[in-house]
Structures are given as structure tokens and as C-alpha cells.
Design a protein around this motif. Structure first.
Motif, short mmCIF file in Angstrom:
data_model
loop_
_atom_site.label_atom_id
_atom_site.label_comp_id
_atom_site.label_asym_id
_atom_site.label_seq_id
_atom_site.Cartn_x
_atom_site.Cartn_y
_atom_site.Cartn_z
N SER A 137 0.84 -1.19 0.00
CA SER A 137 0.00 0.00 0.00
C SER A 137 0.88 1.24 0.00
N TYR B 2 -5.79 1.11 -2.54
CA TYR B 2 -6.38 1.08 -1.20
C TYR B 2 -5.33 1.39 -0.15
N ARG B 3 -5.66 2.32 0.74
CA ARG B 3 -4.76 2.75 1.82
C ARG B 3 -5.29 2.27 3.15
N ALA C 172 -5.31 3.99 5.82
CA ALA C 172 -6.07 5.10 6.39
C ALA C 172 -7.51 5.15 5.87
N ASP C 173 -7.76 4.56 4.71
CA ASP C 173 -9.09 4.60 4.10
C ASP C 173 -9.87 3.31 4.26
N ARG C 174 -9.36 2.36 5.07
CA ARG C 174 -10.03 1.06 5.18
C ARG C 174 -11.49 1.27 5.57
N GLN D 264 -13.63 2.39 3.51
CA GLN D 264 -14.16 3.37 2.58
C GLN D 264 -13.90 2.90 1.16
N HIS D 265 -14.53 3.51 0.20
CA HIS D 265 -14.35 3.14 -1.20
C HIS D 265 -13.64 4.28 -1.92
N PRO D 266 -12.34 4.11 -2.22
CA PRO D 266 -11.61 5.19 -2.91
C PRO D 266 -12.15 5.43 -4.31
#
Length: 108
Positions: free
Chosen positions: A39, A91-92, A94-96, A98-100
Motif C-alpha cells: 500500500s 487502497y490505503r 487510512a481509508d479502510r 471506505q471506497h476510494p
């Protein structure tokens, strides 16, 4: 050291791995190529430069300004995957959950 560390916070989302595999099956290459997948950020309780200073204080960090702009930037170089496959992590940590938004990497 005392406290165990998990590869400097390195991780990769399974969806990004699936994309890399799909690209690897479609890219017109011959021969053997190696690439690391990770990531773009880390799964850790400390920013990347703090982790590096604590775990490998004698190792020089290349391009420390990159980490000033993004303190949680991964310490793993995935440039071979981008160069050979056109792959970049989507996918990061920090964004788990969520849908980038879609990015500009090739989809096939």
C-alpha cells in the motif's frame, strides 16, 4: 527491541493484489520479473520516519521530504510493479472501510 514490529507497517490490500495479478496476466512480457506490492501508506502507530529511526537508525532514508508531505507514506518501494505492470496501490490503510475513487491506472 522488546516490542515486535510487523515489517515497518507494510501491508497490501487483497484487492490491489488481485489487480496486480490481473495486470501480470495481460501485460506482454517475457522472462522473469520481480516486483514488491505494498500500500502507499503504513499500518502503524507511528509515522514512517519515526519507525525507521527507531528500527534502523543507521540506515539513511532516501527522499525524506516525501515523508514530510505524507508522514504515513510506506517505506517500501513498489516502483518495479508500476514500471513493469502499470500497477499502483489503490487502497490505503487510512481509508479502510471506505471506497476510494477510481484512479488513472490501467484497468486492462
Amino acid at each position: 527491541m522488546g516490542t515486535p514490529y510487523w515489517e515497518y507497517g507494510a501491508f497490501v490490500d487483497v484487492r490491489d493484489v488481485a489487480t496486480a495479478v490481473e495486470l501480470a496476466l495481460k501485460v506482454p512480457l517475457t522472462g522473469h520479473h520481480r516486483a514488491v506490492l505494498c500500500s502507499s501508506d503504513i499500518a502503524a502507530t507511528k509515522p514512517s520516519l519515526d519507525m525507521a529511526a527507531q528500527l534502523a537508525p543507521d540506515v539513511t532514508v532516501k527522499g525524506p521530504a516525501r515523508y514530510q508531505a505524507d508522514p504515513w507514506r510506506a517505506l517500501v518501494d513498489c516502483s518495479a510493479a508500476e514500471a513493469v505492470l502499470g500497477w499502483r496501490p489503490r487502497y490505503r490503510w487510512a481509508d479502510r472501510g471506505q471506497h476510494p475513487e477510481r484512479d488513472s491506472r490501467p484497468t486492462g
